[in-house]
Motif scaffolding. Structure first.
Motif, PDB file in Angstrom:
ATOM      1  N   UNK A 203       0.820  -1.213   0.000  1.00  0.00           N
ATOM      2  CA  UNK A 203       0.000   0.000   0.000  1.00  0.00           C
ATOM      3  C   UNK A 203       0.853   1.261   0.000  1.00  0.00           C
ATOM      4  N   UNK A 204       1.918   1.269   0.786  1.00  0.00           N
ATOM      5  CA  UNK A 204       2.764   2.457   0.871  1.00  0.00           C
ATOM      6  C   UNK A 204       3.659   2.621  -0.354  1.00  0.00           C
ATOM      7  N   UNK A 205       3.745   1.578  -1.197  1.00  0.00           N
ATOM      8  CA  UNK A 205       4.584   1.655  -2.397  1.00  0.00           C
ATOM      9  C   UNK A 205       3.767   1.929  -3.654  1.00  0.00           C
ATOM     10  N   UNK A 206       2.454   1.935  -3.519  1.00  0.00           N
ATOM     11  CA  UNK A 206       1.605   2.114  -4.697  1.00  0.00           C
ATOM     12  C   UNK A 206       1.328   3.602  -4.867  1.00  0.00           C
ATOM     13  N   UNK A 207       2.085   4.231  -5.763  1.00  0.00           N
ATOM     14  CA  UNK A 207       1.922   5.655  -5.995  1.00  0.00           C
ATOM     15  C   UNK A 207       1.396   5.872  -7.412  1.00  0.00           C
ATOM     16  N   UNK A 208       0.783   7.026  -7.627  1.00  0.00           N
ATOM     17  CA  UNK A 208       0.279   7.387  -8.940  1.00  0.00           C
ATOM     18  C   UNK A 208       1.194   8.413  -9.584  1.00  0.00           C
ATOM     19  N   UNK A 209       0.930   8.727 -10.830  1.00  0.00           N
ATOM     20  CA  UNK A 209       1.862   9.480 -11.672  1.00  0.00           C
ATOM     21  C   UNK A 209       2.468  10.709 -11.019  1.00  0.00           C
ATOM     22  N   UNK A 210       1.665  11.534 -10.374  1.00  0.00           N
ATOM     23  CA  UNK A 210       2.179  12.811  -9.890  1.00  0.00           C
ATOM     24  C   UNK A 210       2.504  12.796  -8.403  1.00  0.00           C
ATOM     25  N   UNK A 211       2.393  11.658  -7.748  1.00  0.00           N
ATOM     26  CA  UNK A 211       2.576  11.632  -6.304  1.00  0.00           C
ATOM     27  C   UNK A 211       3.981  12.028  -5.870  1.00  0.00           C
ATOM     28  N   UNK A 212       4.980  11.755  -6.700  1.00  0.00           N
ATOM     29  CA  UNK A 212       6.349  12.050  -6.297  1.00  0.00           C
ATOM     30  C   UNK A 212       6.795  13.455  -6.681  1.00  0.00           C
ATOM     31  N   UNK A 213       5.980  14.162  -7.458  1.00  0.00           N
ATOM     32  CA  UNK A 213       6.365  15.515  -7.848  1.00  0.00           C
ATOM     33  C   UNK A 213       6.110  16.469  -6.696  1.00  0.00           C
ATOM     34  N   UNK A 214       7.124  17.215  -6.324  1.00  0.00           N
ATOM     35  CA  UNK A 214       7.036  18.114  -5.187  1.00  0.00           C
ATOM     36  C   UNK A 214       6.935  19.554  -5.682  1.00  0.00           C
ATOM     37  N   UNK A 215       5.960  20.266  -5.159  1.00  0.00           N
ATOM     38  CA  UNK A 215       5.791  21.666  -5.496  1.00  0.00           C
ATOM     39  C   UNK A 215       5.778  22.480  -4.199  1.00  0.00           C
ATOM     40  N   UNK A 216       6.222  23.723  -4.294  1.00  0.00           N
ATOM     41  CA  UNK A 216       6.210  24.591  -3.138  1.00  0.00           C
ATOM     42  C   UNK A 216       4.844  25.246  -2.953  1.00  0.00           C
ATOM     43  N   UNK A 217       3.967  25.118  -3.952  1.00  0.00           N
ATOM     44  CA  UNK A 217       2.630  25.683  -3.832  1.00  0.00           C
ATOM     45  C   UNK A 217       1.666  24.666  -3.234  1.00  0.00           C
ATOM     46  N   UNK A 218       0.542  25.160  -2.740  1.00  0.00           N
ATOM     47  CA  UNK A 218      -0.476  24.237  -2.252  1.00  0.00           C
ATOM     48  C   UNK A 218      -1.335  23.770  -3.425  1.00  0.00           C
ATOM     49  N   UNK A 219      -2.206  22.802  -3.154  1.00  0.00           N
ATOM     50  CA  UNK A 219      -3.026  22.224  -4.216  1.00  0.00           C
ATOM     51  C   UNK A 219      -3.940  23.263  -4.843  1.00  0.00           C
ATOM     52  N   UNK A 220      -4.375  24.235  -4.074  1.00  0.00           N
ATOM     53  CA  UNK A 220      -5.264  25.270  -4.586  1.00  0.00           C
ATOM     54  C   UNK A 220      -4.567  26.093  -5.677  1.00  0.00           C
ATOM     55  N   UNK A 221      -3.312  26.447  -5.436  1.00  0.00           N
ATOM     56  CA  UNK A 221      -2.556  27.228  -6.413  1.00  0.00           C
ATOM     57  C   UNK A 221      -2.354  26.439  -7.696  1.00  0.00           C
ATOM     58  N   UNK A 222      -1.994  25.173  -7.578  1.00  0.00           N
ATOM     59  CA  UNK A 222      -1.772  24.338  -8.747  1.00  0.00           C
ATOM     60  C   UNK A 222      -3.068  24.152  -9.539  1.00  0.00           C
ATOM     61  N   UNK A 223      -4.179  23.963  -8.840  1.00  0.00           N
ATOM     62  CA  UNK A 223      -5.466  23.815  -9.513  1.00  0.00           C
ATOM     63  C   UNK A 223      -5.839  25.091 -10.250  1.00  0.00           C
ATOM     64  N   UNK A 224      -5.609  26.235  -9.631  1.00  0.00           N
ATOM     65  CA  UNK A 224      -5.916  27.505 -10.294  1.00  0.00           C
ATOM     66  C   UNK A 224      -5.103  27.654 -11.579  1.00  0.00           C
ATOM     67  N   UNK A 225      -3.830  27.309 -11.504  1.00  0.00           N
ATOM     68  CA  UNK A 225      -2.973  27.385 -12.690  1.00  0.00           C
ATOM     69  C   UNK A 225      -3.525  26.513 -13.809  1.00  0.00           C
ATOM     70  N   UNK A 226      -3.812  25.258 -13.514  1.00  0.00           N
ATOM     71  CA  UNK A 226      -4.289  24.331 -14.541  1.00  0.00           C
ATOM     72  C   UNK A 226      -5.633  24.772 -15.109  1.00  0.00           C
ATOM     73  N   UNK A 227      -6.515  25.240 -14.246  1.00  0.00           N
ATOM     74  CA  UNK A 227      -7.831  25.663 -14.716  1.00  0.00           C
ATOM     75  C   UNK A 227      -7.733  26.885 -15.616  1.00  0.00           C
ATOM     76  N   UNK A 228      -6.888  27.853 -15.250  1.00  0.00           N
ATOM     77  CA  UNK A 228      -6.735  29.041 -16.078  1.00  0.00           C
ATOM     78  C   UNK A 228      -6.173  28.693 -17.454  1.00  0.00           C
ATOM     79  N   UNK A 229      -5.129  27.856 -17.482  1.00  0.00           N
ATOM     80  CA  UNK A 229      -4.527  27.467 -18.759  1.00  0.00           C
ATOM     81  C   UNK A 229      -5.531  26.707 -19.618  1.00  0.00           C
ATOM     82  N   UNK A 230      -6.250  25.776 -19.023  1.00  0.00           N
ATOM     83  CA  UNK A 230      -7.167  24.936 -19.798  1.00  0.00           C
ATOM     84  C   UNK A 230      -8.379  25.723 -20.281  1.00  0.00           C
ATOM     85  N   UNK A 231      -8.912  26.623 -19.456  1.00  0.00           N
ATOM     86  CA  UNK A 231     -10.060  27.422 -19.887  1.00  0.00           C
ATOM     87  C   UNK A 231      -9.674  28.335 -21.047  1.00  0.00           C
TER      88      UNK A 231
END
Length: 398
Positions: free
Chosen positions: A356-384
């Motif tokens: 269970x602790x070894x089963x990771x998904x594609x982006x689980x190991x990517x580390x960002x200094x922003x919180x999830x809210x910031x990353x979501x805003x970025x993706x939503x703005x670009x995609x819209x």
């Protein structure tokens, strides 16, 4: 464009465009008006019901088993951000230490294909798509060719490869294409000068940009292979990306190329990308996408959040990632790393409670200094913004 605050079910997204809203579901993309959306930015109940009735929340059934095979864990380039590095080069050169070297053999191919047949039968799938991966997969061309040739007997219908393309000769490209390879993903790190400083040959510290482009042109002359060009975005490459897009359009055939831009995650041990998903970065991404489309490149359309076929389902239901020695990983980011193995092709997956602790998904190991809210805003703005442009230029229905 405002950030969508409400979590929609089944991976769906709701984005605010310039003149309308965009619903992105697993069944497709729909343009909505203001009357379909609540003041809080959610779907009105009657709108959601109609979208469900039209199958917009429902993903098409999985029809193909997705198999990723590392034909070689070695690599001839020395990129500092690679997730397969075990440290940075202590001498600040182009030879960072990497995971252990292994090469795919005929015996391991037999075990992999036996395992694949069992998994496909369990998932009731009869079609197979293979990803040739590494390291650099073409450091073991014999393994690539043998795997594709033998996989034809277990239902392989197509294959693709992630490669740095420095070893892709026309003759090898033709043989791979004849065995079912239809596309290759290749990375560029900014314009030529930046790329040649970052994607360096481990043996001679030489740049690789010109050789990659020459190889793509030559392979394209003798095969129908299509190219996916990943452009890495970091503080080291940001300034040259506009020039890179123009250069690639002049050197390659844009009609055979898909172009996408990706921030380099801090996955290489000791590597840091100071460029964050904040400020005006989203406007740069949208400018790059628009220019790529104007020049004739393909740019992927935004969609709903979908689980990866290989790592997004329990115990690899619809796909598997296999290292060159036959060990199983949940995702290509952990393949070849002994602390992340989840089984072997000979014995199958280990019990879920032990991995269970070894089963990771594609982006689980990517580390960002922003919180999830910031990353979501970025993706939503670009995609819209991209959806607005595709709609304005009548590309959305193509």
């Amino acid at each position: 464009m405002s950030l969508q605050q409400l979590q929609l079910p089944d991976g769906a997204r709701l984005l605010e465009g310039k003149r309308n809203w965009w619903f992105l579901g697993r069944g497709g993309v729909v343009r909505l008006g203001g009357r379909h959306v609540t003041p809080e930015g959610g779907l009105r109940p009657d709108t959601e019901q109609r979208l469900r009735e039209h199958g917009m929340f429902t993903a098409p059934p999985v029809r193909t088993y997705a198999l990723t095979v590392l034909t070689s864990t070695n690599c001839n380039l020395g990129c500092g951000y690679c997730f397969q590095n075990t440290a940075q080069d202590a001498a600040n050169g182009s030879r960072p230490p990497r995971i252990a070297r292994t090469r795919l053999t005929s015996q391991t191919i037999t075990s992999i294909l036996d395992f694949t047949q069992r998994r496909m039968a369990a998932a009731e799938l009869d079609r197979l798509r293979i990803l040739l991966f590494g390291g650099e997969p073409l450091l073991n061309p014999r393994g690539c060719l043998e795997l594709l040739e033998r996989a034809a007997g277990v239902g392989m219908t197509s294959a693709w490869m992630i490669s740095n393309a420095t070893l892709l000769t026309p003759g090898l490209a033709r043989r791979l294409s004849d065995l079912g390879l239809d596309s290759v993903q290749v990375t560029f790190d900014g314009d030529r000068e930046d790329h040649d400083r970052i994607r360096v040959n481990r043996a001679n510290n030489g740049g690789t940009y010109d050789k990659i482009v020459r190889n793509l042109v030559a392979a394209g002359e003798v095969t129908p292979i299509r190219w996916t060009l990943r452009v890495n975005v970091s503080q080291e490459t940001f300034g040259g990306i506009d020039a890179l897009i123009e250069r690639l359009a002049g050197e390659l055939d844009p009609s055979r190329c898909a172009l996408y831009f990706a921030r380099v995650g801090d996955v290489g041990i000791g590597y840091a990308n100071d460029l964050l998903h904040t400020g005006e970065l989203s406007t740069h991404f949208t400018r790059w996408q628009r220019r790529a489309l104007e020049l004739g490149f393909t740019v992927s359309r935004p969609g709903a959040r979908r689980p990866c076929l290989t790592c997004g389902h329990t115990e690899g239901r619809y796909g598997a990632v296999v290292s060159a020695d036959g060990t199983l990983a949940s995702c290509w980011e952990t393949a070849g790393k002994p602390d992340w193995q989840v089984g072997t092709v000979s014995d199958g997956y280990r019990p879920a409670e032990s991995t269970r602790d070894r089963w990771i998904s594609c982006e689980d190991l990517y580390q960002y200094d922003e919180d999830a809210r910031t990353l979501t805003r970025f993706r939503d703005d670009v995609d819209a913004t991209l959806l607005d442009y595709l709609d304005e230029t009548e590309r959305l229905q193509r």
